[in-house]
Design a protein around this motif. Sequence first.
Motif, PDB file in Angstrom:
ATOM      1  N   LEU A   8      -8.346  -0.821 -10.306  1.00 30.03           N
ATOM      2  CA  LEU A   8      -8.196  -0.105  -9.035  1.00 30.03           C
ATOM      3  C   LEU A   8      -8.425  -1.062  -7.870  1.00 30.03           C
ATOM      4  O   LEU A   8      -7.728  -1.007  -6.855  1.00 30.03           O
ATOM      5  CB  LEU A   8      -9.178   1.060  -8.980  1.00 30.03           C
ATOM      6  CG  LEU A   8      -9.094   1.964  -7.738  1.00 30.03           C
ATOM      7  CD1 LEU A   8      -7.711   2.591  -7.616  1.00 30.03           C
ATOM      8  CD2 LEU A   8     -10.172   3.050  -7.795  1.00 30.03           C
ATOM      9  N   GLY A   9      -9.396  -1.960  -8.034  1.00 36.95           N
ATOM     10  CA  GLY A   9      -9.663  -2.942  -6.996  1.00 36.95           C
ATOM     11  C   GLY A   9      -8.504  -3.890  -6.763  1.00 36.95           C
ATOM     12  O   GLY A   9      -8.207  -4.267  -5.619  1.00 36.95           O
ATOM     13  N   VAL A  16      -0.519   0.465 -12.072  1.00 32.00           N
ATOM     14  CA  VAL A  16      -1.959   0.586 -11.826  1.00 32.00           C
ATOM     15  C   VAL A  16      -2.488   1.895 -12.405  1.00 32.00           C
ATOM     16  O   VAL A  16      -3.555   1.930 -13.029  1.00 32.00           O
ATOM     17  CB  VAL A  16      -2.264   0.496 -10.315  1.00 32.00           C
ATOM     18  CG1 VAL A  16      -3.738   0.766 -10.055  1.00 32.00           C
ATOM     19  CG2 VAL A  16      -1.886  -0.860  -9.770  1.00 32.00           C
ATOM     20  N   GLU A  17      -1.736   2.986 -12.211  1.00 26.07           N
ATOM     21  CA  GLU A  17      -2.173   4.290 -12.719  1.00 26.07           C
ATOM     22  C   GLU A  17      -2.328   4.268 -14.238  1.00 26.07           C
ATOM     23  O   GLU A  17      -3.353   4.706 -14.778  1.00 26.07           O
ATOM     24  CB  GLU A  17      -1.184   5.385 -12.322  1.00 26.07           C
ATOM     25  CG  GLU A  17      -1.534   6.763 -12.888  1.00 26.07           C
ATOM     26  CD  GLU A  17      -0.562   7.839 -12.442  1.00 26.07           C
ATOM     27  OE1 GLU A  17      -0.506   8.110 -11.230  1.00 26.07           O
ATOM     28  OE2 GLU A  17       0.142   8.415 -13.304  1.00 26.07           O
ATOM     29  N   ASN A  59      -4.134  -5.495  -3.097  1.00 26.05           N
ATOM     30  CA  ASN A  59      -2.726  -5.610  -2.713  1.00 26.05           C
ATOM     31  C   ASN A  59      -2.435  -4.818  -1.448  1.00 26.05           C
ATOM     32  O   ASN A  59      -1.701  -5.259  -0.552  1.00 26.05           O
ATOM     33  CB  ASN A  59      -1.819  -5.118  -3.844  1.00 26.05           C
ATOM     34  CG  ASN A  59      -1.850  -6.015  -5.060  1.00 26.05           C
ATOM     35  OD1 ASN A  59      -2.280  -7.163  -4.985  1.00 26.05           O
ATOM     36  ND2 ASN A  59      -1.405  -5.486  -6.193  1.00 26.05           N
ATOM     37  N   LEU A  60      -3.012  -3.616  -1.382  1.00 27.31           N
ATOM     38  CA  LEU A  60      -2.782  -2.730  -0.241  1.00 27.31           C
ATOM     39  C   LEU A  60      -3.399  -3.307   1.030  1.00 27.31           C
ATOM     40  O   LEU A  60      -2.778  -3.284   2.101  1.00 27.31           O
ATOM     41  CB  LEU A  60      -3.381  -1.353  -0.545  1.00 27.31           C
ATOM     42  CG  LEU A  60      -2.886  -0.161   0.272  1.00 27.31           C
ATOM     43  CD1 LEU A  60      -1.381  -0.024   0.166  1.00 27.31           C
ATOM     44  CD2 LEU A  60      -3.565   1.104  -0.209  1.00 27.31           C
ATOM     45  N   GLY A  65     -16.862  -2.091  -8.610  1.00 32.35           N
ATOM     46  CA  GLY A  65     -15.685  -2.802  -9.103  1.00 32.35           C
ATOM     47  C   GLY A  65     -14.670  -3.089  -8.020  1.00 32.35           C
ATOM     48  O   GLY A  65     -14.143  -4.212  -7.921  1.00 32.35           O
ATOM     49  N   VAL A  66     -14.370  -2.091  -7.196  1.00 29.67           N
ATOM     50  CA  VAL A  66     -13.388  -2.290  -6.129  1.00 29.67           C
ATOM     51  C   VAL A  66     -13.929  -3.269  -5.096  1.00 29.67           C
ATOM     52  O   VAL A  66     -13.220  -4.172  -4.632  1.00 29.67           O
ATOM     53  CB  VAL A  66     -13.023  -0.944  -5.463  1.00 29.67           C
ATOM     54  CG1 VAL A  66     -12.139  -1.173  -4.230  1.00 29.67           C
ATOM     55  CG2 VAL A  66     -12.320  -0.030  -6.468  1.00 29.67           C
ATOM     56  N   ARG A  67     -15.198  -3.131  -4.752  1.00 32.05           N
ATOM     57  CA  ARG A  67     -15.807  -4.019  -3.760  1.00 32.05           C
ATOM     58  C   ARG A  67     -15.801  -5.479  -4.247  1.00 32.05           C
ATOM     59  O   ARG A  67     -15.560  -6.396  -3.454  1.00 32.05           O
ATOM     60  CB  ARG A  67     -17.229  -3.556  -3.463  1.00 32.05           C
ATOM     61  CG  ARG A  67     -17.890  -4.281  -2.293  1.00 32.05           C
ATOM     62  CD  ARG A  67     -19.240  -3.672  -1.987  1.00 32.05           C
ATOM     63  NE  ARG A  67     -19.113  -2.360  -1.369  1.00 32.05           N
ATOM     64  CZ  ARG A  67     -19.806  -1.284  -1.737  1.00 32.05           C
ATOM     65  NH1 ARG A  67     -20.666  -1.353  -2.747  1.00 32.05           N
ATOM     66  NH2 ARG A  67     -19.658  -0.155  -1.089  1.00 32.05           N
TER      67      ARG A  67
END
Length: 357
Positions: A280-281, A260-261, A286-287, A313-315
């Motif tokens: 990042l999303g 991911v990084e 996954n988390l 984006g994450v949302r």
Amino acid sequence: MTADGANLPALRSHNMALVLDLLRTAGADGISRLELAERTGLTPQAVSKITARLRDEGLVTEAGRRASTGGKPRTVLRLVPEAGHAVGLHLDRDGLRAVLVDLTGAVVGERRTSLDLGAGAEEVLSAVAGETGSLAGALLTAPLLGVGVALPGPLDHTRGVLHRVTGFPEWDGFPLRDALARRLGGPVVVDKDTNAAALGLAVGGEGGSFAYLHLGTGLGAGLVIGGAVHRGARTGAGEFGHQVVQLDGPPCGCGNRGCVEALCLAAVARGEVDEAARVLGIGAGNLVALLDIDLVLLGGRTVEAAPDAFLRGVRAVLDECARRLGEDTVPVRVASGGIAEGAAQLVLAPLFGRADG
């Protein structure tokens, strides 16, 4: 570091920590001894004994009187914020931020300087000692209780020993805590930058279980489960950036491919912030699925440069995940507070009963 004033070991009893924490959260308005007894479950006699000792140590003072429902007015006590201080240091790959905070965690001094984490131990230690000395020099009689240091992991929080920091293999096995303690002549606590930030958020009132995702020169996570920082059995939890999401992806500094990084940083380097936010999303999704956390918090210089894009984006990814499962979306916010402030809480939090400090 001066040893005058508050005695750190003497403040570690459970009951005293309970009282101190209530005094801290009461703020300038203060709290009465009767309220302290009611809220801690301690006897009035025990509270009187504890508060008398705290007053003798200069940590507590009277803050006037408050009318009661019956009988004479109650004396109100408050914490004396300037009775003790801690230094928090954020050692990033290319810079150093240092803060001096009082007992409430309020920043009363700050310094920034550029720093190459790969310049070698002697240069880094000298820079840290210099910045700490400059901040502590402002203190006259109030004690410096210790120094908290936050930097990229992985590392051993318990022993204060660094492991193979991504991009800086020369730090592998370096006993940073002990080396700094000898240089500074006082207590030092070392932790990952993401854990320090998460601790600062939890102490600052962020409740429940949450993940703090930090995207700057690298990507990591600080995890708070049930109100306590989760470090894992070997203090290695939170290496969020090195989960593989693309088997044939670009190489990562950790030795894997498609982390991911690596994908996030590559997208940022290309100027494709929306793609970085979606990657990042995916990691955040996954988390959430793995830990069933209540909240995702975003931070780090890369996020701060385009907060709306990363939030969007994450949302969006978390919304997709929630719809598939028929669940409510886990909320996403940009975190408040800094890593250096969280590093200072590595020293202060145990005084107030936060064993996860």
